[in-house]
Design a protein around this motif. Structure first.
Motif, PDB file in Angstrom:
ATOM      1  N   ARG A 152       0.871  -1.182   0.000  1.00 25.13           N
ATOM      2  CA  ARG A 152       0.000   0.000   0.000  1.00 25.13           C
ATOM      3  C   ARG A 152       0.899   1.220   0.000  1.00 25.13           C
ATOM      4  N   GLY A 211     -12.482   2.018  -6.644  1.00 32.80           N
ATOM      5  CA  GLY A 211     -11.827   3.011  -5.797  1.00 32.80           C
ATOM      6  C   GLY A 211     -10.534   3.542  -6.390  1.00 32.80           C
ATOM      7  N   LYS A 212      -9.931   4.477  -5.656  1.00 31.24           N
ATOM      8  CA  LYS A 212      -8.731   5.109  -6.205  1.00 31.24           C
ATOM      9  C   LYS A 212      -7.525   4.194  -6.156  1.00 31.24           C
ATOM     10  N   GLY A 213      -7.620   3.077  -5.440  1.00 34.41           N
ATOM     11  CA  GLY A 213      -6.560   2.065  -5.522  1.00 34.41           C
ATOM     12  C   GLY A 213      -6.419   1.541  -6.951  1.00 34.41           C
ATOM     13  N   TRP A 216      -4.656   4.239  -8.926  1.00 40.78           N
ATOM     14  CA  TRP A 216      -3.224   4.180  -8.619  1.00 40.78           C
ATOM     15  C   TRP A 216      -2.567   3.006  -9.348  1.00 40.78           C
ATOM     16  N   SER A 237     -15.823   5.520  -6.305  1.00 39.38           N
ATOM     17  CA  SER A 237     -15.571   6.407  -5.171  1.00 39.38           C
ATOM     18  C   SER A 237     -15.187   7.771  -5.751  1.00 39.38           C
ATOM     19  N   GLY A 270     -10.162  -1.891  -4.727  1.00 40.73           N
ATOM     20  CA  GLY A 270      -9.259  -0.780  -4.392  1.00 40.73           C
ATOM     21  C   GLY A 270      -9.981   0.385  -3.759  1.00 40.73           C
ATOM     22  N   ALA A 271     -10.917   0.078  -2.878  1.00 39.89           N
ATOM     23  CA  ALA A 271     -11.659   1.107  -2.131  1.00 39.89           C
ATOM     24  C   ALA A 271     -11.844   0.571  -0.721  1.00 39.89           C
ATOM     25  N   ARG A 272     -12.056   1.453   0.220  1.00 42.55           N
ATOM     26  CA  ARG A 272     -12.210   1.006   1.612  1.00 42.55           C
ATOM     27  C   ARG A 272     -13.624   1.260   2.112  1.00 42.55           C
ATOM     28  N   ASP A 295      -7.754  -5.853  -2.597  1.00 44.04           N
ATOM     29  CA  ASP A 295      -6.883  -4.814  -2.032  1.00 44.04           C
ATOM     30  C   ASP A 295      -5.464  -5.354  -1.972  1.00 44.04           C
ATOM     31  N   ILE A 296      -4.504  -4.457  -2.090  1.00 48.21           N
ATOM     32  CA  ILE A 296      -3.104  -4.870  -1.994  1.00 48.21           C
ATOM     33  C   ILE A 296      -2.691  -5.066  -0.545  1.00 48.21           C
ATOM     34  N   ASP A 314      -2.223  -6.832  -6.455  1.00 48.03           N
ATOM     35  CA  ASP A 314      -2.239  -5.560  -7.179  1.00 48.03           C
ATOM     36  C   ASP A 314      -3.469  -5.491  -8.095  1.00 48.03           C
ATOM     37  N   GLY A 315      -4.094  -4.340  -8.126  1.00 47.16           N
ATOM     38  CA  GLY A 315      -5.340  -4.173  -8.860  1.00 47.16           C
ATOM     39  C   GLY A 315      -5.242  -4.556 -10.331  1.00 47.16           C
TER      40      GLY A 315
HETATM   41  P1  ADP Z   1     -11.382   5.359  -2.258  1.00 42.73           P
HETATM   42  O1  ADP Z   1     -11.249   6.627  -1.460  1.00 42.73           O
HETATM   43  O2  ADP Z   1     -11.354   5.561  -3.705  1.00 42.73           O
HETATM   44  O3  ADP Z   1     -12.492   4.508  -1.780  1.00 42.73           O
HETATM   45  P2  ADP Z   1      -9.348   4.265  -0.643  1.00 42.73           P
HETATM   46  O4  ADP Z   1      -8.196   5.190  -0.543  1.00 42.73           O
HETATM   47  O5  ADP Z   1     -10.317   4.227   0.489  1.00 42.73           O
HETATM   48  O6  ADP Z   1     -10.063   4.520  -2.013  1.00 42.73           O
HETATM   49  O7  ADP Z   1      -8.833   2.820  -0.872  1.00 42.73           O
HETATM   50  C1  ADP Z   1      -7.837   2.526  -1.788  1.00 42.73           C
HETATM   51  C2  ADP Z   1      -7.393   1.133  -1.500  1.00 42.73           C
HETATM   52  O8  ADP Z   1      -6.613   0.702  -2.588  1.00 42.73           O
HETATM   53  C3  ADP Z   1      -6.529   1.023  -0.247  1.00 42.73           C
HETATM   54  O9  ADP Z   1      -7.112   0.133   0.684  1.00 42.73           O
HETATM   55  C4  ADP Z   1      -5.194   0.518  -0.793  1.00 42.73           C
HETATM   56  O10 ADP Z   1      -4.591  -0.431   0.050  1.00 42.73           O
HETATM   57  C5  ADP Z   1      -5.583  -0.105  -2.114  1.00 42.73           C
HETATM   58  N1  ADP Z   1      -4.510  -0.138  -3.098  1.00 42.73           N
HETATM   59  C6  ADP Z   1      -3.468   0.701  -3.235  1.00 42.73           C
HETATM   60  N2  ADP Z   1      -2.677   0.327  -4.258  1.00 42.73           N
HETATM   61  C7  ADP Z   1      -3.247  -0.770  -4.796  1.00 42.73           C
HETATM   62  C8  ADP Z   1      -2.901  -1.628  -5.861  1.00 42.73           C
HETATM   63  N3  ADP Z   1      -1.812  -1.441  -6.622  1.00 42.73           N
HETATM   64  N4  ADP Z   1      -3.715  -2.655  -6.123  1.00 42.73           N
HETATM   65  C9  ADP Z   1      -4.818  -2.872  -5.370  1.00 42.73           C
HETATM   66  N5  ADP Z   1      -5.183  -2.110  -4.357  1.00 42.73           N
HETATM   67  C10 ADP Z   1      -4.417  -1.058  -4.059  1.00 42.73           C
END
Ligand code: ADP
Ligand code: MG
Length: 551
Positions: A152, A211-213, A216, A237, A270-272, A295-296, A314-315
């Motif tokens: 993460r 999600g933003k994961g 990323w 998200s 990739g969202a929480r 999730d990673i 990884d996503g």
């Molecule tokens: P959002 O605000 O969009 O809901 P969050 O920031 O709450 O997103 O969650 C993003 C999640 O993505 C985190 O739990 C993080 O661990 C995960 N994440 C980050 N990098 C990766 C990746 N390469 N692959 C999968 N998940 C990831």
């Protein structure tokens, strides 16, 4: 024998670890580091406040996919930059903060700006270390940047005392570090890949949350393949917006509350399940909702709601696995289901509910009317920064994102003040794309002085201030002798005049009929421009089924 100083070693090491941008403010003891960075080919952007500099570094990291740097002075400089570390930690974004520090030989003596910087940085960071010797700088920088990017992502901190910055190291004694390597992309357990598809196949009311994961992870191609093959309805998200285009026919973002409340199987990508997603709990989610979670970060799996299937990896890599597994299945979610009907009806009802506000031509304007022209004017490839309470929330529903990593906002931490720092970063890191920031008047005020940074570097950011004269809402002009209510700001404050005074272009638009022309002129101007739009002080959102922060 050739020698090299600590500042130069830092600049070289950062460059070797993929750093292209350094945002900061110079002063004792760091000017040599900024100068060395420029010499080594890192773009140095001098900001006006360390908070903004640290916000800029993390936004640049998110946009480029590599860790970017923030450089600050000792003591108060480092303390100000902690705001950015905390924000980056909450957003799961990388960045490296380099804090100048008082000389080690004055430790404990009450040195100028002496502070326990490394200890204080530690809770906000994945890694926080003091550099003890110039020879070891490449080692620490490699360690910090590798840590920030792998698993993460998150912020890291290096404490850099004055005497180590100025120390001369013999080249042959300098520790050699491995060059930059992009993070590996771990795969999920293959049996869970099949179980995830089984769970989705068994759903009556399935929903994907992006999600933003995933943004990323740069998983947009794989996510699109998956959603188009399975035909699953999805929503994003706030910063997951754009991984899938908001205009996609399978998007149910316009029926968000209903989709969350009535889904029986949710694929969380990739969202929480934190406050933004109402913790995944009733009444916002169905009791007993089944969760497939990608999730990673293994520790994230099952937070607040147990996951039926865990896809830890990884996503981009895991979505590739799912798409591969799909090629052995005929299944897709059917075109005509009661669930699709419900979501479509709700989306239409929501659109109808805001239509009168969108069409309201009165002056001062309401949010939706202002957004109508902004949306029609926004270039497709614009990076959109949104900040402020209503300004951001309504903007999220009204301004579509069609490409990933094109939206930056207050994020998981709900930070006000990120706006201009993020805008500077976007303009610097993505010079070929328009950068548009839409902020409330309160949010704008936190970092407004960065307008001077935009002027100095010639960054053609377009700033729009939706100005209701207050934090949240205002009351309009105050009566003679009236006590100023805590949340009130100057109604009709001429923020555009501040930018004009600095050398940019400003517009003050009271009549909705004039808004589009002002936006066009702002865009045509080859430099920073600010469109200040006074809103009705009581303008608000459409009535919500659940109040803000209702769980
Ligand atoms: P959002 O605000 O969009 O809901 P969050 O920031 O709450 O997103 O969650 C993003 C999640 O993505 C985190 O739990 C993080 O661990 C995960 N994440 C980050 N990098 C990766 C990746 N390469 N692959 C999968 N998940 C990831
Ligand atoms: Mg306001």
């Amino acid at each position: 024998m050739a020698s090299v100083d600590g500042a130069t070693l830092m600049a070289r090491s950062l460059k070797a670890q993929g750093v292209d941008y350094m945002f900061g403010i110079v002063g004792f003891p760091v000017p040599g580091i900024a100068a060395a960075a420029q010499k080594e080919g890192i773009s140095y952007i001098g900001m006006r406040n360390e908070q903004s500099a640290s916000y800029a570094a993390q936004a640049a990291s998110y946009l480029t996919g590599r860790t970017q740097a923030c450089l600050v002075v000792s003591g108060p400089g480092v303390i100000h930059a902690f705001a950015g570390l905390a924000n980056a930690r909450e957003n799961c974004w990388p960045m490296i903060l380099i804090g100048g520090a008082s000389p080690t030989y004055q430790n404990g003596m009450g040195a100028f700006q002496e502070e326990r910087q490394t200890e204080l940085a530690a809770p906000y960071c994945k890694y926080a270390q003091e550099i003890d010797r110039a020879e070891r700088i490449p080692y620490y920088v490699e360690q910090a940047i590798r840590t920030s990017l792998n698993g993460r992502p998150g912020p890291v901190y290096l404490n850099f005392p004055d005497d180590v910055i100025r120390a001369e190291a013999e080249e042959e004694n300098v520790v050699q570090a491995a060059p930059f390597a992009p993070p590996t992309r771990p795969l999920a357990d293959p049996s869970n890949v099949e179980r995830a598809l089984d769970a989705l196949e068994s759903a009556e009311n399935p929903l994907v949350i992006v999600g933003k994961g995933m943004a990323w992870a740069r998983a947009e191609d794989e996510v699109r393949d998956f959603i188009e093959r399975t035909q699953l309805p999805f929503l994003a998200s706030p910063m997951g917006k754009g991984v899938m285009s908001d205009d996609h026919p399978l998007s149910v973002g316009a029926a968000r509350s209903t989709a969350l409340k009535e889904a029986d199987v949710v694929f969380l990508m990739g969202a929480r399940l934190n406050w933004i997603m109402h913790f995944g709990l009733p009444p916002r989610f169905k009791p007993g909702v089944r969760i497939v979670q990608l999730d990673i970060e293994q520790e994230e799996i099952g937070r607040n709601v147990p996951a039926e299937v865990a896809l830890v990896g990884d996503g981009k890599a895991v979505m590739g696995q799912l798409n591969q597994a799909l090629s052995n299945r005929q299944w897709f979610y059917p075109a005509e289901t009661a669930w699709r009907g419900t979501l479509k009806e709700k989306a239409q009802a929501n659109a109808e509910a805001v239509r009168p506000m969108i069409e309201d031509e009165s002056s001062p304007m309401n949010y939706y009317r202002a957004y109508r022209d902004i949306v029609e004017w926004l270039p497709d490839d614009a990076i959109i920064i949104g900040e402020g309470a209503n300004t951001m929330d309504i903007g999220r529903t009204q301004m579509p994102n069609r490409a990933p990593r094109h939206r930056l906002d207050a994020g998981t931490y709900g930070t006000m003040g990120i706006g201009l720092g993020f805008a500077v970063a976007a303009a610097v890191a993505c010079p070929d794309q328009p950068v548009v920031s839409v902020q409330g008047d309160s949010a704008f005020g936190f970092s407004g002085m960065e307008m001077e940074t935009m002027i100095r570097y010639g960054l053609p950011v377009k700033l729009i201030v939706l100005n209701n004269g207050g934090i949240g809402g205002g009351v309009g002009p105050l009566k003679e002798g009236q006590t100023v209510p805590p949340g009130v700001l100057t109604y009709g404050a001429r923020y555009e005049g501040m930018l004009e005074a600095l050398g940019g272009k400003g517009f003050y638009v009271e009549d909705p009929a004039d808004l589009r022309a002002a936006l066009d002129e702002a865009m045509a101007f080859d430099g920073p421009a600010l469109v200040n739009v006074p809103l009705h002080p009581k303008a608000g959102r459409k009535p919500q089924q659940f109040g803000w922060l209702t769980t």
